[in-house]
Design a protein around this motif. Structure first.
Motif, PDB file in Angstrom:
ATOM      1  N   ARG A 132       5.206  35.118  75.043  1.00 38.80           N
ATOM      2  CA  ARG A 132       6.566  35.064  75.673  1.00 38.80           C
ATOM      3  C   ARG A 132       6.121  34.166  77.111  1.00 38.80           C
ATOM      4  O   ARG A 132       5.245  34.308  77.692  1.00 38.80           O
ATOM      5  CB  ARG A 132       6.952  36.428  76.069  1.00 38.80           C
ATOM      6  N   GLU A 161       2.694  39.881  71.179  1.00 40.28           N
ATOM      7  CA  GLU A 161       3.821  38.943  71.157  1.00 40.28           C
ATOM      8  C   GLU A 161       3.408  37.820  72.331  1.00 40.28           C
ATOM      9  O   GLU A 161       2.533  38.039  73.350  1.00 40.28           O
ATOM     10  CB  GLU A 161       5.036  40.051  72.307  1.00 40.28           C
ATOM     11  N   TYR A 197       2.021  42.551  80.201  1.00 39.46           N
ATOM     12  CA  TYR A 197       1.920  40.926  79.554  1.00 39.46           C
ATOM     13  C   TYR A 197       0.585  40.559  80.471  1.00 39.46           C
ATOM     14  O   TYR A 197       0.408  41.084  81.764  1.00 39.46           O
ATOM     15  CB  TYR A 197       2.981  40.208  80.301  1.00 39.46           C
TER      16      TYR A 197
END
Length: 132
Positions: free
Chosen positions: A104, A102, A28
């Motif tokens: 998050r 994604e 990430y």
């Protein structure tokens, strides 16, 4: 030594920070990206966040929150990334677009999931009590 110049958006909410994961990746990153020639920090921030998250950053609200440097994730030794971070108001709901798979919310306990420079940022935000 080669330095990759990036600008990132810090959006903290309820002790967590918004992070993104690119398609096909397992790490990430804070939303943002590389500056294009002639762009200011805020211009880069506005463009990158619009591209990645379909969110409009309110340029006049951008506040420098720190500049961090670390070994670039996925690059050979001798390549650093310099991340200039900003907080800023926005309009819209973040949605994964472009190369993002994604979106998050991460806390300090998730620091092993992020890039080396993001780990430094997570630690700084945790020390200041902003990231739980």
């Amino acid at each position: 030594m080669r330095v990759i110049d990036k600008v990132a958006w810090l959006w903290l909410r309820d002790g967590q920070i918004l992070s993104t994961r690119s398609r096909g990746k397992d790490t990430y990153y804070l939303p943002g990206g590389k500056r294009e020639p002639g762009e200011s920090d805020v211009q880069t921030l506005v463009r990158e966040i619009a591209e990645e998250l379909s969110v409009d950053i309110v340029a006049a609200s951008a506040v420098h929150a720190g500049t961090y440097q670390a070994q670039a994730h996925g690059h050979p030794d001798g390549v650093l990334v310099r991340m200039t971070c900003y907080t800023a108001d926005h309009a819209g709901t973040p949605t994964a677009s472009s190369e993002i798979e994604e979106v998050r919310w991460l806390g300090y306990a998730d620091r092993d999931l992020v890039s080396p420079v993001d780990r430094i940022i997570f630690a700084d935000l945790h020390r200041s009590g902003r990231l739980r």
